[in-house]
Design a protein around this motif. Structure first.
Motif, mmCIF file in Angstrom:
data_model
loop_
_atom_site.group_PDB
_atom_site.id
_atom_site.type_symbol
_atom_site.label_atom_id
_atom_site.label_comp_id
_atom_site.label_asym_id
_atom_site.label_seq_id
_atom_site.Cartn_x
_atom_site.Cartn_y
_atom_site.Cartn_z
ATOM 1 N N LEU A 110 20.876 12.304 30.232
ATOM 2 C CA LEU A 110 20.174 13.530 30.616
ATOM 3 C C LEU A 110 18.970 13.845 29.734
ATOM 4 C CD1 LEU A 110 23.151 15.902 31.446
ATOM 5 C CD2 LEU A 110 21.649 14.706 33.044
ATOM 6 N N LEU A 111 19.030 13.464 28.458
ATOM 7 C CA LEU A 111 17.954 13.814 27.529
ATOM 8 C C LEU A 111 16.997 12.666 27.233
ATOM 9 C CD1 LEU A 111 19.870 16.067 25.000
ATOM 10 C CD2 LEU A 111 18.221 16.761 26.734
ATOM 11 N N THR A 112 17.012 11.611 28.042
ATOM 12 C CA THR A 112 16.032 10.548 27.874
ATOM 13 C C THR A 112 14.655 11.104 28.220
ATOM 14 O OG1 THR A 112 17.656 8.869 28.447
ATOM 15 C CG2 THR A 112 15.345 8.247 28.639
ATOM 16 N N PRO A 113 13.695 11.071 27.287
ATOM 17 C CA PRO A 113 12.390 11.677 27.546
ATOM 18 C C PRO A 113 11.695 11.051 28.751
ATOM 19 C CG PRO A 113 12.587 11.087 25.234
ATOM 20 C CD PRO A 113 13.765 10.505 25.940
ATOM 21 N N GLY A 114 11.262 11.897 29.675
ATOM 22 C CA GLY A 114 10.521 11.442 30.836
ATOM 23 C C GLY A 114 11.376 11.121 32.037
ATOM 24 N N LEU A 115 12.676 10.973 31.885
ATOM 25 C CA LEU A 115 13.527 10.642 33.026
ATOM 26 C C LEU A 115 13.716 11.855 33.927
ATOM 27 C CD1 LEU A 115 15.202 8.443 34.374
ATOM 28 C CD2 LEU A 115 17.150 9.213 33.029
ATOM 29 N N ILE A 126 13.327 15.322 32.429
ATOM 30 C CA ILE A 126 12.481 16.373 31.861
ATOM 31 C C ILE A 126 11.818 15.822 30.596
ATOM 32 C CG2 ILE A 126 14.368 17.339 30.495
ATOM 33 C CD1 ILE A 126 13.204 20.098 31.031
ATOM 34 N N GLN A 127 10.628 16.321 30.312
ATOM 35 C CA GLN A 127 9.936 15.930 29.092
ATOM 36 C C GLN A 127 9.402 17.178 28.406
ATOM 37 O OE1 GLN A 127 6.795 13.100 29.504
ATOM 38 N NE2 GLN A 127 6.244 13.189 27.364
ATOM 39 N N ILE A 128 9.830 17.386 27.161
ATOM 40 C CA ILE A 128 9.388 18.524 26.369
ATOM 41 C C ILE A 128 8.801 17.975 25.072
ATOM 42 C CG2 ILE A 128 10.097 20.645 25.217
ATOM 43 C CD1 ILE A 128 12.556 20.648 27.035
ATOM 44 N N PRO A 129 7.613 18.192 24.665
ATOM 45 C CA PRO A 129 6.476 18.687 25.431
ATOM 46 C C PRO A 129 5.902 17.585 26.313
ATOM 47 C CG PRO A 129 5.780 18.196 23.200
ATOM 48 C CD PRO A 129 7.261 17.936 23.268
ATOM 49 N N GLY A 130 5.351 17.971 27.424
ATOM 50 C CA GLY A 130 4.749 17.008 28.334
ATOM 51 C C GLY A 130 3.358 16.608 27.892
ATOM 52 N N LYS A 131 2.754 15.697 28.624
ATOM 53 C CA LYS A 131 1.405 15.252 28.271
ATOM 54 C C LYS A 131 0.364 16.318 28.601
ATOM 55 C CE LYS A 131 2.137 10.530 27.865
ATOM 56 N NZ LYS A 131 1.622 9.678 26.861
ATOM 57 N N GLY A 132 0.523 17.002 29.752
ATOM 58 C CA GLY A 132 -0.451 18.009 30.149
ATOM 59 C C GLY A 132 0.077 19.423 30.077
ATOM 60 N N LYS A 133 1.387 19.587 30.211
ATOM 61 C CA LYS A 133 2.007 20.911 30.207
ATOM 62 C C LYS A 133 3.081 20.944 29.132
ATOM 63 C CE LYS A 133 1.674 20.792 35.207
ATOM 64 N NZ LYS A 133 2.449 20.705 36.413
ATOM 65 N N MET A 134 3.645 22.125 28.925
ATOM 66 C CA MET A 134 4.715 22.243 27.929
ATOM 67 C C MET A 134 5.978 21.515 28.398
ATOM 68 S SD MET A 134 5.371 23.270 25.030
ATOM 69 C CE MET A 134 6.749 23.553 23.974
ATOM 70 N N GLN A 139 7.036 9.147 31.698
ATOM 71 C CA GLN A 139 6.172 8.845 30.560
ATOM 72 C C GLN A 139 6.760 9.529 29.340
ATOM 73 O OE1 GLN A 139 2.281 10.196 31.544
ATOM 74 N NE2 GLN A 139 1.998 8.681 33.152
ATOM 75 N N THR A 140 6.343 9.106 28.165
ATOM 76 C CA THR A 140 6.865 9.712 26.948
ATOM 77 C C THR A 140 5.814 9.657 25.844
ATOM 78 O OG1 THR A 140 8.743 9.779 25.460
ATOM 79 C CG2 THR A 140 7.929 7.606 26.056
ATOM 80 N N SER A 141 6.077 10.369 24.783
ATOM 81 C CA SER A 141 5.198 10.356 23.612
ATOM 82 C C SER A 141 6.078 10.441 22.371
ATOM 83 C CB SER A 141 4.223 11.536 23.661
ATOM 84 O OG SER A 141 4.920 12.754 23.551
ATOM 85 N N GLY A 142 5.481 10.244 21.230
ATOM 86 C CA GLY A 142 6.228 10.305 19.982
ATOM 87 C C GLY A 142 6.804 11.686 19.710
ATOM 88 N N VAL A 143 6.028 12.719 20.007
ATOM 89 C CA VAL A 143 6.495 14.090 19.800
ATOM 90 C C VAL A 143 7.660 14.390 20.740
ATOM 91 C CG1 VAL A 143 5.830 16.514 19.909
ATOM 92 C CG2 VAL A 143 4.220 14.832 19.035
ATOM 93 N N LEU A 195 10.817 12.838 19.428
ATOM 94 C CA LEU A 195 11.336 13.623 18.310
ATOM 95 C C LEU A 195 12.059 14.880 18.796
ATOM 96 C CD1 LEU A 195 11.492 14.000 15.216
ATOM 97 C CD2 LEU A 195 9.368 15.313 15.429
ATOM 98 N N VAL A 196 11.457 15.603 19.724
ATOM 99 C CA VAL A 196 12.066 16.834 20.249
ATOM 100 C C VAL A 196 13.379 16.519 20.952
ATOM 101 C CG1 VAL A 196 11.782 18.685 21.937
ATOM 102 C CG2 VAL A 196 9.905 18.111 20.401
ATOM 103 N N HIS A 197 13.387 15.483 21.789
ATOM 104 C CA HIS A 197 14.591 15.129 22.525
ATOM 105 C C HIS A 197 15.697 14.622 21.599
ATOM 106 C CE1 HIS A 197 13.534 15.445 26.881
ATOM 107 N NE2 HIS A 197 12.331 15.580 26.325
#
Length: 70
Positions: free
Chosen positions: A16-21, A23-31, A38-42, A45-47
């Motif tokens: 459930l908490l895999t980034p981008g699957l 939900i993604q917090i924070p997203g690339k364009g939105k919160m 897609q995913t990012s380093g931040v 870390l949050v996930h």
């Protein structure tokens, strides 16, 4: 009897908490972004912090236990 509670909780939260699957917090364009795959380093870390906190709550504070077998 084997206690499968920690295994079950860990696997479900990991999925459930895999980034981008889902939900993604924070997203690339939105919160918060949903299902963008897609995913990012931040975001990683949050996930991972959310995962650790929820695993601690479910396993230590609540004490989820699932026994199988006889």
């Amino acid at each position: 009897m084997a206690d499968w509670g920690p295994v079950f909780v860990s696997v479900v939260l990991f999925i459930l908490l895999t980034p981008g699957l889902l939900i993604q917090i924070p997203g690339k364009g939105k919160m918060v972004e949903f299902g963008n795959f897609q995913t990012s380093g931040v975001s990683i870390l949050v996930h991972s912090i959310l995962y650790f906190a929820l695993v601690c709550i479910f396993l230590m504070a609540i004490g989820v236990h699932m026994y199988t077998g006889s």
